[in-house]
Design an enzyme around this catalytic site. Structure first.
Site, short mmCIF file in Angstrom:
data_model
loop_
_atom_site.label_atom_id
_atom_site.label_comp_id
_atom_site.label_asym_id
_atom_site.label_seq_id
_atom_site.Cartn_x
_atom_site.Cartn_y
_atom_site.Cartn_z
N ARG A 44 0.98 -1.16 0.08
CA ARG A 44 0.11 -0.05 0.07
C ARG A 44 0.89 1.39 -0.04
NH1 ARG A 44 -5.45 -1.15 3.74
NH2 ARG A 44 -6.00 -3.17 2.45
N ASP A 143 -15.76 8.96 9.20
CA ASP A 143 -14.74 8.02 9.01
C ASP A 143 -13.45 8.80 9.39
OD1 ASP A 143 -14.64 4.89 7.98
OD2 ASP A 143 -12.94 5.96 7.71
#
Length: 283
Positions: A44, A143
């Site tokens: 990632r 979030d």
């Protein structure tokens, strides 16, 4: 983990690099990375390294420390977002019963809204309860990952994402895409307008959200925090919860180690311990 470049990998990634990532993610977001996540971290973060045209991980860490704007990209890259419409369906039955028993309900918070399936599911139940989209209930969807919040605000999903949604709800709450959007569905605008999207880091000392909150959905999030961080967040949430409010957790979470803060009232459903820290006033 090898101290040399892994076979077939383009960047050197050492145990020290991995430990730095773990330390920074805990510092920025309170999230503890398992030792088994080294391959995930590499795959990632190399995307950010390539995008920034940096020579390697050490240079990326220097860049990260010098550019606060990169902190959010770092968090976005390493947080996992798994969700579905009406996931753990018994919780939405709990929500329905609570709305029936508490007509004064005014605020629901989905604290890990990811790409939006969970808060939209909440909004559908609320709309069904009132028989209309214009309701007196405020639904906050938050979030830590700003990228998934943008997707949630769009409300566009591959059509297979709503396979488990009832036909009645499909007709009422979704529009089929045409042309470039063929194969996708979009949440109807009236449902999208029921939600307020905002970025919230649960380890921050202040949350930009009004209280008291009648129902908090915080499902399968606490598993990423250590015990001390869980306790801190739970205390903050119980302070924000209405006196008769509900805290709804995920199937993999258990808070038996915090009996002084929170008590179970159903399957992964909790209330604040009476006389502890429940909020009594709104701000």
């Amino acid at each position: 983990m090898s101290e040399l470049r892994p076979l077939g990998k383009e960047y050197i990634f050492t145990s020290a690099h991995f430990n730095t990532v773990k330390s920074l993610l805990y510092q920025f977001a309170g999230i503890k990375l398992a030792e088994s996540k080294d391959a995930m971290v590499y795959s990632r973060l190399v995307r950010r390294i390539r995008a920034l045209k940096l020579p390697g991980f050490s240079d990326y860490f220097d860049y990260l420390q010098a550019n606060e704007s990169e902190h959010q990209e770092f968090i976005n890259a390493l947080t996992t977002n798994q969700t579905a419409f009406f996931r753990e369906p018994h919780h939405f039955e709990v929500l329905k019963r609570h709305l029936q028993a508490h007509p004064q309900t005014k605020r629901i918070w989905c604290a890990a809204s990811s790409t939006g399936e969970e808060p939209y599911s909440i909004a559908m139940v609320v709309a069904e309860h009132f028989g209309r989209f214009n309701t007196p209930i405020e639904i906050i969807a938050s979030d830590i990952d700003s990228a998934v919040l943008k997707k949630a605000q769009l409300g566009i999903y591959p059509i297979e994402r709503i396979e488990t949604v009832s036909d009645e709800r499909k007709k009422m709450f979704f529009q089929r895409g045409k042309g470039a959007q063929l194969g996708n569905v979009r949440v109807v605008p009236e449902l999208r307008q029921m939600l307020q999207f905002t970025r919230i880091n649960l380890v921050d000392n202040f949350w930009s959200i009004k209280t008291p909150i009648d129902i908090i959905f915080c499902r399968n999030v606490m598993i990423y925090f250590d015990k001390a961080t869980q306790e801190s967040i739970l205390k903050h949430m119980m302070l924000s919860l209405a006196e008769d409010g509900l805290y709804i957790a995920g199937h993999s979470e258990n808070f038996n180690m915090f009996p002084q803060i929170i008590t179970p009232v159903g399957q992964t459903t909790y209330k604040a311990v009476k006389g502890s820290v429940s909020a009594k006033t709104e701000y």
